[in-house]
Design a protein around this motif. Structure first.
Motif, PDB file in Angstrom:
ATOM      1  N   VAL A  40      19.395  57.251  73.622  1.00  0.00           N
ATOM      2  CA  VAL A  40      20.200  56.843  72.464  1.00  0.00           C
ATOM      3  C   VAL A  40      19.635  57.527  71.223  1.00  0.00           C
ATOM      4  O   VAL A  40      18.477  57.291  70.854  1.00  0.00           O
ATOM      5  CB  VAL A  40      20.193  55.315  72.291  1.00  0.00           C
ATOM      6  CG1 VAL A  40      21.226  54.909  71.238  1.00  0.00           C
ATOM      7  CG2 VAL A  40      20.459  54.619  73.610  1.00  0.00           C
ATOM      8  N   GLY A  71      17.250  65.413  66.017  1.00  0.00           N
ATOM      9  CA  GLY A  71      16.149  66.318  66.318  1.00  0.00           C
ATOM     10  C   GLY A  71      15.182  65.731  67.338  1.00  0.00           C
ATOM     11  O   GLY A  71      14.834  66.387  68.339  1.00  0.00           O
ATOM     12  N   MET A  72      14.777  64.500  67.126  1.00  0.00           N
ATOM     13  CA  MET A  72      13.786  63.911  68.030  1.00  0.00           C
ATOM     14  C   MET A  72      14.424  63.502  69.362  1.00  0.00           C
ATOM     15  O   MET A  72      13.786  63.571  70.412  1.00  0.00           O
ATOM     16  CB  MET A  72      13.157  62.698  67.336  1.00  0.00           C
ATOM     17  CG  MET A  72      11.797  62.386  67.797  1.00  0.00           C
ATOM     18  SD  MET A  72      10.727  63.825  67.544  1.00  0.00           S
ATOM     19  CE  MET A  72       9.308  63.244  68.394  1.00  0.00           C
ATOM     20  N   GLY A  73      15.688  63.072  69.324  1.00  0.00           N
ATOM     21  CA  GLY A  73      16.387  62.724  70.561  1.00  0.00           C
ATOM     22  C   GLY A  73      16.443  63.931  71.488  1.00  0.00           C
ATOM     23  O   GLY A  73      16.221  63.829  72.697  1.00  0.00           O
ATOM     24  N   VAL A 124      23.858  58.742  74.021  1.00  0.00           N
ATOM     25  CA  VAL A 124      24.567  57.885  73.067  1.00  0.00           C
ATOM     26  C   VAL A 124      24.234  58.344  71.654  1.00  0.00           C
ATOM     27  O   VAL A 124      23.065  58.584  71.342  1.00  0.00           O
ATOM     28  CB  VAL A 124      24.110  56.412  73.223  1.00  0.00           C
ATOM     29  CG1 VAL A 124      24.949  55.500  72.325  1.00  0.00           C
ATOM     30  CG2 VAL A 124      24.175  55.972  74.676  1.00  0.00           C
ATOM     31  N   ASP A 125      25.257  58.460  70.823  1.00  0.00           N
ATOM     32  CA  ASP A 125      25.023  58.704  69.395  1.00  0.00           C
ATOM     33  C   ASP A 125      26.269  58.258  68.640  1.00  0.00           C
ATOM     34  O   ASP A 125      27.388  58.428  69.147  1.00  0.00           O
ATOM     35  CB  ASP A 125      24.728  60.189  69.123  1.00  0.00           C
ATOM     36  CG  ASP A 125      24.028  60.398  67.785  1.00  0.00           C
ATOM     37  OD1 ASP A 125      22.844  60.786  67.782  1.00  0.00           O
ATOM     38  OD2 ASP A 125      24.650  60.125  66.729  1.00  0.00           O
ATOM     39  N   THR A 158      29.242  56.022  71.909  1.00  0.00           N
ATOM     40  CA  THR A 158      28.783  55.797  70.531  1.00  0.00           C
ATOM     41  C   THR A 158      27.988  54.500  70.428  1.00  0.00           C
ATOM     42  O   THR A 158      27.379  54.233  69.399  1.00  0.00           O
ATOM     43  CB  THR A 158      29.971  55.698  69.551  1.00  0.00           C
ATOM     44  OG1 THR A 158      30.871  54.697  70.041  1.00  0.00           O
ATOM     45  CG2 THR A 158      30.683  57.028  69.392  1.00  0.00           C
ATOM     46  N   VAL A 165      15.934  56.631  70.280  1.00  0.00           N
ATOM     47  CA  VAL A 165      15.534  57.698  69.361  1.00  0.00           C
ATOM     48  C   VAL A 165      16.521  57.762  68.197  1.00  0.00           C
ATOM     49  O   VAL A 165      16.860  58.827  67.687  1.00  0.00           O
ATOM     50  CB  VAL A 165      15.442  59.063  70.079  1.00  0.00           C
ATOM     51  CG1 VAL A 165      14.448  59.959  69.333  1.00  0.00           C
ATOM     52  CG2 VAL A 165      15.016  58.929  71.525  1.00  0.00           C
ATOM     53  N   ARG A 186       1.072  60.602  68.229  1.00  0.00           N
ATOM     54  CA  ARG A 186      -0.139  61.243  67.692  1.00  0.00           C
ATOM     55  C   ARG A 186      -1.439  60.553  68.087  1.00  0.00           C
ATOM     56  O   ARG A 186      -2.512  60.999  67.726  1.00  0.00           O
ATOM     57  CB  ARG A 186      -0.023  61.406  66.172  1.00  0.00           C
ATOM     58  CG  ARG A 186       1.072  62.355  65.832  1.00  0.00           C
ATOM     59  CD  ARG A 186       1.205  62.722  64.396  1.00  0.00           C
ATOM     60  NE  ARG A 186       2.386  63.569  64.262  1.00  0.00           N
ATOM     61  CZ  ARG A 186       2.427  64.871  64.515  1.00  0.00           C
ATOM     62  NH1 ARG A 186       1.321  65.491  64.888  1.00  0.00           N
ATOM     63  NH2 ARG A 186       3.541  65.562  64.397  1.00  0.00           N
ATOM     64  N   ASP A 209       7.770  56.327  57.076  1.00  0.00           N
ATOM     65  CA  ASP A 209       8.160  57.177  58.205  1.00  0.00           C
ATOM     66  C   ASP A 209       7.012  57.993  58.781  1.00  0.00           C
ATOM     67  O   ASP A 209       7.092  58.395  59.941  1.00  0.00           O
ATOM     68  CB  ASP A 209       9.301  58.127  57.805  1.00  0.00           C
ATOM     69  CG  ASP A 209       9.952  58.747  59.033  1.00  0.00           C
ATOM     70  OD1 ASP A 209      10.443  57.979  59.877  1.00  0.00           O
ATOM     71  OD2 ASP A 209       9.925  59.983  59.188  1.00  0.00           O
TER      72      ASP A 209
HETATM   73  N1  LIG Z   1       6.868  60.936  66.894  1.00  0.00           N
HETATM   74  C1  LIG Z   1       7.165  61.848  66.003  1.00  0.00           C
HETATM   75  O1  LIG Z   1       6.372  62.731  65.714  1.00  0.00           O
HETATM   76  C2  LIG Z   1       8.526  61.807  65.356  1.00  0.00           C
HETATM   77  C3  LIG Z   1       9.031  62.950  64.721  1.00  0.00           C
HETATM   78  C4  LIG Z   1      10.314  62.888  64.187  1.00  0.00           C
HETATM   79  C5  LIG Z   1      11.035  61.706  64.237  1.00  0.00           C
HETATM   80  N2  LIG Z   1      10.504  60.605  64.828  1.00  0.00           N
HETATM   81  C6  LIG Z   1      11.269  59.347  64.877  1.00  0.00           C
HETATM   82  O2  LIG Z   1      12.374  59.535  65.735  1.00  0.00           O
HETATM   83  C7  LIG Z   1      13.504  58.781  65.277  1.00  0.00           C
HETATM   84  C8  LIG Z   1      14.695  59.711  65.111  1.00  0.00           C
HETATM   85  O3  LIG Z   1      14.355  60.700  64.173  1.00  0.00           O
HETATM   86  P1  LIG Z   1      15.201  62.079  64.050  1.00  0.00           P
HETATM   87  O4  LIG Z   1      14.377  62.982  63.239  1.00  0.00           O
HETATM   88  O5  LIG Z   1      15.675  62.500  65.391  1.00  0.00           O
HETATM   89  O6  LIG Z   1      16.445  61.549  63.196  1.00  0.00           O
HETATM   90  P2  LIG Z   1      17.922  62.210  63.150  1.00  0.00           P
HETATM   91  O7  LIG Z   1      18.545  61.658  61.922  1.00  0.00           O
HETATM   92  O8  LIG Z   1      17.834  63.684  63.358  1.00  0.00           O
HETATM   93  O9  LIG Z   1      18.648  61.616  64.466  1.00  0.00           O
HETATM   94  C9  LIG Z   1      18.908  60.254  64.624  1.00  0.00           C
HETATM   95  C10 LIG Z   1      20.221  60.119  65.395  1.00  0.00           C
HETATM   96  O10 LIG Z   1      20.451  58.729  65.658  1.00  0.00           O
HETATM   97  C11 LIG Z   1      21.846  58.509  65.569  1.00  0.00           C
HETATM   98  N3  LIG Z   1      22.093  57.071  65.369  1.00  0.00           N
HETATM   99  C12 LIG Z   1      21.869  56.328  64.256  1.00  0.00           C
HETATM  100  N4  LIG Z   1      22.185  55.036  64.502  1.00  0.00           N
HETATM  101  C13 LIG Z   1      22.617  54.964  65.797  1.00  0.00           C
HETATM  102  C14 LIG Z   1      23.068  53.916  66.620  1.00  0.00           C
HETATM  103  N5  LIG Z   1      23.156  52.656  66.170  1.00  0.00           N
HETATM  104  N6  LIG Z   1      23.428  54.211  67.886  1.00  0.00           N
HETATM  105  C15 LIG Z   1      23.356  55.478  68.364  1.00  0.00           C
HETATM  106  N7  LIG Z   1      22.926  56.520  67.601  1.00  0.00           N
HETATM  107  C16 LIG Z   1      22.557  56.270  66.346  1.00  0.00           C
HETATM  108  C17 LIG Z   1      22.279  59.369  64.390  1.00  0.00           C
HETATM  109  O11 LIG Z   1      23.681  59.617  64.422  1.00  0.00           O
HETATM  110  C18 LIG Z   1      21.430  60.628  64.605  1.00  0.00           C
HETATM  111  O12 LIG Z   1      22.113  61.601  65.383  1.00  0.00           O
HETATM  112  C19 LIG Z   1      13.047  58.088  63.998  1.00  0.00           C
HETATM  113  O13 LIG Z   1      12.642  56.783  64.274  1.00  0.00           O
HETATM  114  C20 LIG Z   1      11.860  58.935  63.541  1.00  0.00           C
HETATM  115  O14 LIG Z   1      10.922  58.189  62.778  1.00  0.00           O
HETATM  116  C21 LIG Z   1       9.273  60.651  65.406  1.00  0.00           C
END
Ligand SMILES: NC(=O)c1ccc[n+]([C@@H]2O[C@H](COP(=O)([O-])OP(=O)(O)OC[C@H]3O[C@@H](n4cnc5c(N)ncnc54)[C@H](O)[C@@H]3O)[C@@H](O)[C@H]2O)c1
Length: 368
Positions: free
Chosen positions: A16, A20-22, A41-42, A63, A80, A133, A179
């Protein structure tokens, strides 16, 4: 689990969040034998579709996580999504009996995390956070070095980076503390091996910052064994950046140790010459967090990010934000007391007595 009680040969994974992280998680799933994506899912269906198509996955897209859990097979769910969606997505999975590995922060608030911890326990379904980390050969070598010196009485982390993300981080309040700093706060718990008790923190916006919220902070934590952890960080620091793991220094009875977050660990005792310690290989980051999680699903030890353990890293963030807003030192017990009361009131108001019963016993935070 299969009906016969054995572990499934292949675990079906609902992913889900296709940002980027997904996508990074999708690559980890794809590379791991014994896992197969069963749905993506997104909220943005085109993001889910393109992420699946890029990997040649013939899987349904949704979705809504709850709908995916009804329609697709699921042995585990990777959450994610953006932090604000973590609670609703994880809650849907727990209620469906599906274990969850969630990106950090497990929820934006300690109150929501306490609720999810109680729900996880009530359902008997694992919920863990991936704190990527804390998993690397470098941090393990640094922790071993600090231990060999007798344990740190003073630990310092500097984190100075300058990303131009765009997206949710540019507009959220306290982007650095909420964050990012959770990584270094969680690393400090890993390194010290004791628990945080209080924090004094200042956060601010340097005039050149490109974030709406405060992107710089300094904090001093006191830990239960008397150790102090000092944190200095910025997300708008152009030039001479530290590594993304931060740059670390520990002062201990037997000497000092440093780690730049990427390369060698250095130690020096009194009258000695500084020496580089070897850093071994091994799994790290998301892959290591996934291994811990799967080990637990296979009946092994609970993961280090299990929500009742991880919640103290989140409480460090909330306490730091509160200290920065109030200008006074904040005790983590007070954070847990207030968060627990809020979560309890919500559970009682909605008649969720199994959750309320647990929360009423967790005044100082959930047991570890
Ligand atoms: N561990 C790490 O080093 C690291 C690095 C980057 C991000 N993260 C974490 O990963 C998570 C995602 O970050 P990202 O950079 O991928 O963000 P992003 O904004 O690129 O992606 C998040 C996605 O979630 C979707 N989304 C939002 N609400 C939703 C819902 N209710 N159901 C389904 N999809 C939904 C959005 O449409 C978006 O595509 C965050 O919690 C962030 O803190 C961790």
């Amino acid at each position: 689990m299969t009906a016969g009680g054995e572990e499934p040969a292949v675990r079906e994974v609902v992913i889900v969040g296709a940002g980027g992280m997904g996508r990074a998680w999708m690559d980890v799933v794809e590379a791991r034998p014994g896992l197969r994506a069963s749905a993506v899912v997104d909220l943005d269906l085109s993001a889910a579709r393109s992420a699946a198509a890029e990997r040649g996955w013939d899987v349904p897209v949704f979705t809504d996580a709850a709908e995916a859990l009804r329609d697709a097979p699921a042995d585990l769910l990777l959450n994610v999504t953006v932090p604000e969606a973590h609670r609703v997505v994880s809650e849907a999975a727990l209620r469906a009996g599906v274990p969850v590995l969630s990106e950090k922060p497990v929820t934006p608030s300690v109150a929501d995390a306490m609720r999810l911890a109680a729900l996880s326990e009530a359902c008997g379904v694992l919920l863990a956070t991936s704190q990527s980390r804390r998993h690397s050969p470098g941090i393990s070598a640094f922790r071993d070095a600090v231990r060999s010196l007798g344990g740190a009485g003073q630990l310092e982390a500097q984190f100075f980076q300058n990303p131009r993300f765009g997206g949710f981080r540019d507009v959220m309040p306290s982007p650095l503390l909420i964050d990012m700093a959770i990584h270094q706060f969680d690393q400090a718990r890993f390194l010290l091996g004791s628990e945080p008790e209080s924090v004094y923190c200042e956060e601010f916006s340097p005039p050149w910052s490109w974030y709406r919220g405060a992107a710089a902070a300094q904090a001093i934590f006191r830990f239960s064994d008397g150790a102090r952890f000092g944190y200095a960080g910025s997300w708008c620091a152009d030039g001479l950046t530290t590594s993304w793991n931060g740059s670390w220094r520990a002062s201990a009875p037997g000497g000092s140790a440093t780690w730049d977050g990427e390369g060698a660990v250095q130690v020096e005792g009194p009258g000695e010459t500084a020496q580089d310690l070897p850093v071994g290989g091994g799994s790290e980051g998301l892959d290591a967090a996934l291994t811990e999680f799967l080990t637990a699903l296979d009946g092994g030890d609970p993961p280090s990010g299990e929500i009742r353990r991880n919640i103290r890293s989140l409480a460090m963030v909330e306490a730091a934000v509160e200290s920065a807003a109030s200008g006074v030192r904040v005790e983590l017990d007070a954070v847990f007391a207030r968060a627990g009361a809020a979560a309890l009131a919500e559970a009682r108001a909605s008649g969720e007595m199994q959750i309320a019963d647990r929360l009423s016993a967790w005044a100082g935070g959930p047991p570890r």
